[in-house]
Enzyme design. Structure first.
Site, PDB file in Angstrom:
ATOM      1  N   LYS A  74       3.364  -5.640  -1.972  1.00 22.23           N
ATOM      2  CA  LYS A  74       3.669  -4.258  -2.431  1.00 22.23           C
ATOM      3  C   LYS A  74       4.539  -3.396  -1.526  1.00 22.23           C
ATOM      4  O   LYS A  74       4.941  -3.738  -0.004  1.00 22.23           O
ATOM      5  CB  LYS A  74       2.408  -4.245  -1.909  1.00 22.23           C
ATOM      6  N   LYS A 132       3.700  -5.216  -7.016  1.00 25.05           N
ATOM      7  CA  LYS A 132       3.621  -3.726  -7.561  1.00 25.05           C
ATOM      8  C   LYS A 132       4.585  -2.972  -6.042  1.00 25.05           C
ATOM      9  O   LYS A 132       5.263  -3.158  -5.045  1.00 25.05           O
ATOM     10  CB  LYS A 132       2.493  -3.475  -6.487  1.00 25.05           C
TER      11      LYS A 132
HETATM   12  C1  PBG Z   1      -3.646   2.486  -1.731  1.00 21.37           C
HETATM   13  C2  PBG Z   1      -2.831   2.192  -3.022  1.00 21.37           C
HETATM   14  C3  PBG Z   1      -1.486   3.285  -4.334  1.00 21.37           C
HETATM   15  C4  PBG Z   1      -1.598   2.869  -4.732  1.00 21.37           C
HETATM   16  C5  PBG Z   1      -2.302   2.122  -5.600  1.00 21.37           C
HETATM   17  N1  PBG Z   1      -3.229   1.629  -4.541  1.00 21.37           N
HETATM   18  C6  PBG Z   1      -0.631   4.264  -2.444  1.00 21.37           C
HETATM   19  C7  PBG Z   1       0.118   3.622  -1.951  1.00 21.37           C
HETATM   20  O1  PBG Z   1       0.309   2.624  -1.262  1.00 21.37           O
HETATM   21  O2  PBG Z   1       0.627   5.069  -1.431  1.00 21.37           O
HETATM   22  C8  PBG Z   1       0.006   3.489  -5.825  1.00 21.37           C
HETATM   23  C9  PBG Z   1      -0.915   3.491  -7.665  1.00 21.37           C
HETATM   24  C10 PBG Z   1       0.414   3.598  -8.277  1.00 21.37           C
HETATM   25  O3  PBG Z   1       1.370   4.537  -7.644  1.00 21.37           O
HETATM   26  O4  PBG Z   1       0.023   4.002  -9.109  1.00 21.37           O
HETATM   27  N2  PBG Z   1      -2.950   1.776  -0.755  1.00 21.37           N
END
Ligand code: PBG
Length: 322
Positions: free
Chosen positions: A194, A247
């Site tokens: 991520k 992601k």
């Molecule tokens: C929580 C999380 C996030 C997303 C999914 N789980 C946000 C982040 O890490 O700031 C992002 C999902 C999206 O942008 O569609 N940690």
């Protein structure tokens, strides 16, 4: 003189093209992310994500039943809490919105695959994904809290828990806690690679989870790194992840491909909020064709090697594919 090999022969009619297409989309590969909160009768549109809403549990069930009719078979739930605190304790409250949503969906649609996002940032007053002390996000004290949240989701009936925090060692901590509590069959889908991305902007508005100080670069990955993604995914698999996620999706399709080739395990890709809003925003201005663009984007993610796609387009795309 004339070309003997003519790739255009196979493009002449629609059925010829269908016959030789390498990558096809199936609604059963989509996961539909949704935001759930307390109360009743609530369906409030999220300004930065047109077509997405904050739902109370009753309206969530209606939306998911309609999505089921359209062919969607899996959902991912995010909670919007009424109260936040420094620890994010609403994350493991058995009566919190996500837990209630899971139970209601289980009852209404027994075969639906229910996935929950496991993180603290929606629930902490500071908006970080872990325990904060002296301005730093601490790794090890966070693990126990994430494990509690995951167990609470499993107890509510989640099929899959999806940790999105990027703390080191959280997959093992969650796997051990689930096994200890009798949830050996609960699947872990880890947000394994991520990235610290600008494309989460609309989500942070939707979830009210923007960090109150600093940013997430000390735990989410640097966009320049791909070898590191291979190491991150390898660690999560060793710790017990069943499905690994990359992601965001579109700016990281090379990473999706490399992860698939390196491990040959189920790979998920998250077509995140900023990717959604970019497409929808351009389509609203008439700059691109919405339906074609959605199917093209989702096809590119599958073609890169993703087995499943988390996407806010899930319901619309399922409808388009019917
Ligand atoms: C929580 C999380 C996030 C997303 C999914 N789980 C946000 C982040 O890490 O700031 C992002 C999902 C999206 O942008 O569609 N940690």
């Amino acid at each position: 003189m004339f070309p003997a090999v003519r790739p255009r022969r196979l493009r002449r009619t629609r059925l010829l093209r269908d016959l030789v297409r390498e990558t096809a989309l199936h609604p059963s590969d989509f996961v539909y992310p949704l935001f759930v909160r307390h109360d009743r009768g609530i369906k409030t549109e999220i300004a930065a994500m047109p077509g997405n809403y904050h739902f109370s549990v009753d309206r969530l069930v209606e939306e998911v039943q309609a999505a089921w009719e359209d062919g969607v078979r899996a959902v991912l739930l995010f909670g919007i809490p009424d109260r936040k605190d420094a620890e994010g304790s609403e994350a493991w409250n058995d009566e919190a919105a996500v837990q209630l949503g899971v139970r209601a969906l289980r009852a209404a649609l027994p075969d639906l695959v229910v996935i929950t996002d496991v993180c603290l940032c929606e629930y902490t007053s500071h908006g970080h994904c872990g325990v904060v002390r002296e301005g730093r996000v601490l790794n090890d004290p966070t693990l126990e809290l994430l494990a509690r949240a995951a167990v609470s989701h499993a107890r509510a009936g989640a099929d899959i828990v999806a940790p999105s925090d990027m703390m080191d060692g959280r997959v093992r901590a969650i796997r051990e806690a689930l096994d200890r509590e009798g949830f050996a069959d609960t699947v872990i889908l880890s947000y394994a690679a991520k990235y610290a991305s600008a494309f989460y902007g609309p989500f942070r508005e939707a979830a009210g989870s923007a960090p109150q100080f600093g940013d997430r670069r000390s735990y989410q990955m640097d966009p320049g790194n791909a070898d590191e993604a291979i190491r991150e995914v390898g660690l999560d698999l060793e710790e017990g992840a069943d499905i690994v996620m990359v992601k965001p999706a579109l700016a990281y399709l090379d990473v999706v491909r490399r992860v698939k080739e390196a491990y040959r395990v189920p790979v998920a890709a998250y077509n995140v909020s900023g990717e959604y809003s970019m497409l929808v925003g351009a389509a609203e201005r008439g700059w691109i064709e919405r339906e074609r663009a959605i199917l093209e984007v989702l096809t590119s993610i599958r073609r890169a090697g993703a087995d499943l796609i988390l996407t806010y387009h899930a319901r619309e795309a399922a409808r388009l594919l019917r």
